[in-house]
Design a protein around this motif. Structure first.
Motif, short mmCIF file in Angstrom:
data_model
loop_
_atom_site.label_atom_id
_atom_site.label_comp_id
_atom_site.label_asym_id
_atom_site.label_seq_id
_atom_site.Cartn_x
_atom_site.Cartn_y
_atom_site.Cartn_z
N ARG A 175 20.40 10.19 68.89
CA ARG A 175 21.22 11.40 68.86
C ARG A 175 20.86 12.26 67.66
O ARG A 175 20.86 13.49 67.75
N ARG A 194 30.06 6.15 69.50
CA ARG A 194 30.20 6.46 70.92
C ARG A 194 31.66 6.75 71.26
O ARG A 194 31.95 7.61 72.08
N ASP A 251 32.46 10.27 69.87
CA ASP A 251 31.77 11.35 70.56
C ASP A 251 32.21 11.50 72.01
O ASP A 251 32.39 12.60 72.51
N ILE A 252 32.37 10.36 72.70
CA ILE A 252 32.61 10.38 74.14
C ILE A 252 34.08 10.16 74.46
O ILE A 252 34.59 10.67 75.45
N ARG A 309 28.62 6.88 85.89
CA ARG A 309 28.03 6.69 84.57
C ARG A 309 26.78 5.85 84.70
O ARG A 309 26.55 5.21 85.74
N GLU A 332 23.55 2.40 78.88
CA GLU A 332 23.08 2.91 77.60
C GLU A 332 21.63 2.52 77.36
O GLU A 332 20.90 3.22 76.66
N LEU A 381 18.78 11.80 79.95
CA LEU A 381 20.07 11.16 80.18
C LEU A 381 20.54 10.31 79.01
O LEU A 381 21.56 9.63 79.12
N ALA A 382 19.79 10.33 77.88
CA ALA A 382 20.14 9.58 76.66
C ALA A 382 20.21 8.09 76.93
O ALA A 382 21.11 7.39 76.46
N ILE A 383 19.24 7.57 77.67
CA ILE A 383 19.15 6.14 77.98
C ILE A 383 17.94 5.56 77.27
O ILE A 383 16.83 6.08 77.38
N ASN A 406 26.92 6.00 79.75
CA ASN A 406 26.75 7.44 79.62
C ASN A 406 27.33 8.10 80.86
O ASN A 406 26.81 7.94 81.97
N VAL A 431 28.07 10.77 83.66
CA VAL A 431 27.29 11.81 84.30
C VAL A 431 28.09 12.41 85.44
O VAL A 431 29.03 11.79 85.96
#
Length: 784
Positions: A53, A181, A184-185, A502, A505, A527-529, A627, A629
């Motif tokens: 990130r 996490r 942020d999420i 989702r 990670e 997708l930040a994976i 994550n 989506v």
């Protein structure tokens, strides 16, 4: 995202670095990594593409410890940037001062300057220190220096350090990742009532486990408490216990109370170097202790009793009374040195070799070599050859890993490799979506895909599945008739987003070409994976999904049409092979796989809970996992696989793919004949994605009806045979053409002998159907 250039320039200017150091840092920041990380054989590491990130892109890590170092930089506020695989420098090694390039692991830019890091395991540093003491030196307290690299970077004006696992706390990085996490999420806001209740309970109790505090507050979701830890309202034991194990994770209102609770939280002492006794030896030791205490009467000699009493008195432990059977027996060899050396040479030359001869054949070679050696040995030193059982016992005493490596190669050797040291393993996940495995499995069953009269045409599907490592739940799966390719992983990622909303990670994959493609890594980075690759030829690293595939294959083999007999070749009759009994179509096979996965998820036992129960309980406790989506048309266009070749634009009809033309108004801005980068839609043949400038537009073949993303997913499996069985379509087309040709031949043959009028006769004396295997023309023409 990386820090702004002006901020980095200010930091480096205040650090007063040399011009050479400034140039090196500038090259590292504005150039790609100097090399691509990959897995080696010694040791077997697992490369990771870590989705950062802070940096805004993926960071290449060559092992799990490098990933932990990247995570420590990620959550360190003092670190502004960290760049993987900076440019190489020239170092001098050896007594002759030979020059060679050297690649460091990371360049770290902090608020006070910059430094270069080499990340290695401590045992690897010790090994290198023994092999090359002039290069690797212990600087004290198990801190190591690579002298050539240190001197080379010192000449540039940069500090160089070797980082080991002693300076990286994996538990701390895992906890910080979960806290970040959650902040942020996580969308759950901590109410004033919860804050006041937490303060009141901790004031009374001092320190307590996280699970106990949540129970007092009647909370199932731990997100509010984790947010309080991230905000600093409460403190937790971040370096010793995992938050994901709330029954052992201690929290307190302030740091002093937490330190007092940790001091009182003692653990049982262990002896890491002690030999674990067997159960029967433990019973013997307990019996001896009862005898010494006078609870039992045993007829023993006085010397034995004195020896037991002395051993127990000196150690004050029952382990001193454990019998040492492993030290008994005669340890001296009964054979002459020449005999043992001869047997060892024969075993190493003939048996431990890629020829992989049998034990009996190796024994015959030994017997022949022994007979030839007797002619060169004095009479008083000659010995008879050993028995076959003794020779086999010598072979059995060999190292299984080295034996399998020499006879069968690396894959076979990895199956007998000793387990990895637990201290070197990565922390197993304790919540859903933390890590998931993706792999392919060929289903050995004949599926009916087409019927032409009495003839049936068969194909065997591939299963691509995604399984959660924590719960063992099948997160997603797809069936396809295509071999594993970029289509497969795109579809399984879509299926996971469609089912759960989702994505994981981190995903663990093997070294298949599709998993190393730029397309796959680009989709994961967007997708930040994070992606972690298993070592090549080591399926045990993917045991989470490989074991599930084994039971899946056993389930498929219970249906008619399976290919179990086909593996026997000519040993199995044609009447007993799978194609003779195949009767299931693609829809029935999909239902069979779906039923098996449903049973596996809801009934398989793991710790007295099914995977579905573990998954649900984990998501209730940690809803920030994974994550999130949105499954819409934009997500479908993002996960569409790129075509290998660009498509040429026809100004009048659009871009052509597989015999169809696709249009979009944005294509009118391009010139006729322009090369267009396109992305295929695996679930809908009427849709194609084209890159026009910097915009990805959706081109359609038919404008009558445009389904939504969910409707496209629901209709996908119904159209898979029609979309993917193109080879069967060609066979049916060829068969149709052959039947039409045979019909024409029958009509021509019936009218061949009829006499035609004179006016219709010409230079053509006869017309006959050509042999399609010899002539490419439909007819042969002969002149009069």
């Amino acid at each position: 995202m990386p820090a702004a250039d002006y901020l980095i320039d200010q930091v480096l200017a205040s650090a007063q670095l040399q011009n050479a150091a400034m140039q090196y840092i500038h090259a590292a920041r504005h150039s790609p990594p100097s090399r691509r990380v990959r897995s080696g054989e010694k040791p077997q590491n697992t490369p990771v593409r870590y989705a950062s990130r802070k940096m805004g892109h993926t960071v290449g890590c060559e092992s799990a410890i490098e990933q932990r170092f990247a995570m420590s930089c990620e959550f360190n506020d003092d670190v502004l940037e960290y760049w993987d695989q900076p440019p190489p420098i020239t170092i001098r090694v050896g007594s002759k001062q030979r020059q060679r390039p050297y690649h460091a692991d990371f360049l770290v830019i902090t608020r006070t300057g910059a430094w270069v890091a080499e990340v290695k395991f401590l045992r690897e540093c010790k090994r290198l220190g023994q092999e090359r003491p002039d290069q690797w030196q212990d600087s004290g307290e198990e801190c190591w220096d690579f002298v050539p690299a240190r001197d080379a970077f010192a000449a540039l004006g940069l500090r160089y350090a070797v980082v080991t696992e002693r300076t990286i706390c994996p538990i701390l990085t895992e906890n910080l990742d979960l806290v970040a996490r959650t902040l942020d999420i996580g969308t759950t806001s901590v109410g004033q009532r919860v804050c006041s209740e937490v303060a009141r309970i901790l004031e009374q109790r001092g320190a307590m486990p996280l699970a106990e505090l949540a129970q007092c507050l009647d909370l199932t979701d731990f997100s509010p408490l984790i947010q309080l830890i991230g905000a600093g309202a409460i403190v937790g034991d971040m370096e010793r216990r995992l938050i994901t194990r709330p029954h052992t994770f201690l929290i307190a209102a302030d740091a002093q109370k937490l330190r007092d609770a940790i001091y009182l939280d003692t653990e049982l002492s262990t002896e890491p170097n002690a030999v674990a006794p067997q159960s029967k030896d433990g019973l013997i030791a307990a019996t001896r202790l009862q005898f010494l205490r006078g609870e039992l009467e045993i007829s023993l000699s006085k010397s034995t009793r004195c020896r037991w009493q002395k051993a127990y008195r000196n150690n004050n432990s029952i382990s001193a009374l454990i019998p040492k059977h492993r030290l008994k027996g005669n340890r001296q060899a009964r054979h002459a040195p020449w005999h043992s050396e001869l047997a060892n040479q024969i075993i190493q030359k003939h048996f431990v070799s890629p020829q992989s001869i049998s034990k009996a054949a190796a024994y015959r070679q030994y017997f022949l070599a022994h007979a030839q050696a007797l002619s060169r040995i004095p009479v008083h030193e000659q010995e008879e050859p050993v028995a076959r059982s003794t020779f086999y016992h010598w072979i059995k005493a060999l190292d299984p890993y080295q034996l399998a490596l020499a006879r069968n190669g690396r894959r076979s050797a990895n199956s007998v490799r000793s387990p990895v040291d637990p201290t070197l393993r990565d922390i197993p996940p304790d919540r859903p979506f933390r890590r998931a495995h993706i792999d392919h499995q060929y289903l050995a069953i004949n599926v009916v895909v087409a019927c032409d009269g009495e003839d049936l045409m068969f194909k065997s599907p591939w299963l691509t599945a995604m399984r959660d490592e924590y719960s063992g739940l099948y997160l997603a799966y797809i069936l396809s008739f295509h071999a594993p390719s970029r289509r497969a992983y795109c579809m399984v990622i879509r299926d996971c987003a469609y089912r759960h909303g989702r994505l994981p990670e981190s995903v663990i994959v093997d070294n298949g070409a599709e998993f190393g493609s730029v397309c796959f890594e680009t989709i994961l980075a967007y997708l930040a994976i994070s992606k972690q690759s298993r070592p090549p030829g080591a399926p045990r690293y993917g045991s989470c999904i490989e074991s599930a595939f084994g039971s899946m294959q056993s389930h498929i083999e219970s249906f008619p049409g399976n290919k179990r007999n086909e593996g026997l070749g000519r040993a199995s009759s044609a009447s007993h092979k799978g194609k003779t009994h195949a009767c299931l179509d693609f829809e029935h096979v999909c239902k069979a796989v779906a039923d098996y996965i449903d049973i596996f998820n809801t009934h398989a036992i793991k710790g007295l809970q099914s995977p579905a129960q573990l998954f649900k309980a984990g998501m209730d406790r940690f809803p920030m996992s994974g994550n999130a989506v949105s499954f819409d048309n934009a997500f479908l266009s993002l996960t569409a696989p790129e075509l290998r070749r660009n498509l040429q634009l026809d100004e009048a009809r659009g871009i052509r793919h597989k015999g169809r033309y696709y249009r979009h108004p944005a294509l009118n801005t391009l010139k006729d004949g322009a090369s267009v980068t396109a992305f295929e839609e695996p679930w809908d043949t009427n849709r194609l994605y084209a890159l026009v400038g910097s915009e990805l537009v959706t081109c359609h073949h038919n404008w009558s009806y445009q389904p939504t993303a969910k409707e496209t997913a629901e209709l996908a499996f119904q159209s898979i045979p029609r979309i993917e069985c193109t080879d069967v379509q060609r066979r049916l087309t060829d068969k149709k053409a052959l039947h039409m040709a045979q019909a024409v031949q029958a009509v021509v043959g019936a009218t061949k002998d009829r006499k035609r009028p004179r006016k219709q006769q010409s230079r053509l004396s006869s017309i006959r159907l050509a042999d399609t295997e010899i002539s490419p023309l439909p007819y042969d023409i002969e002149e009069e």
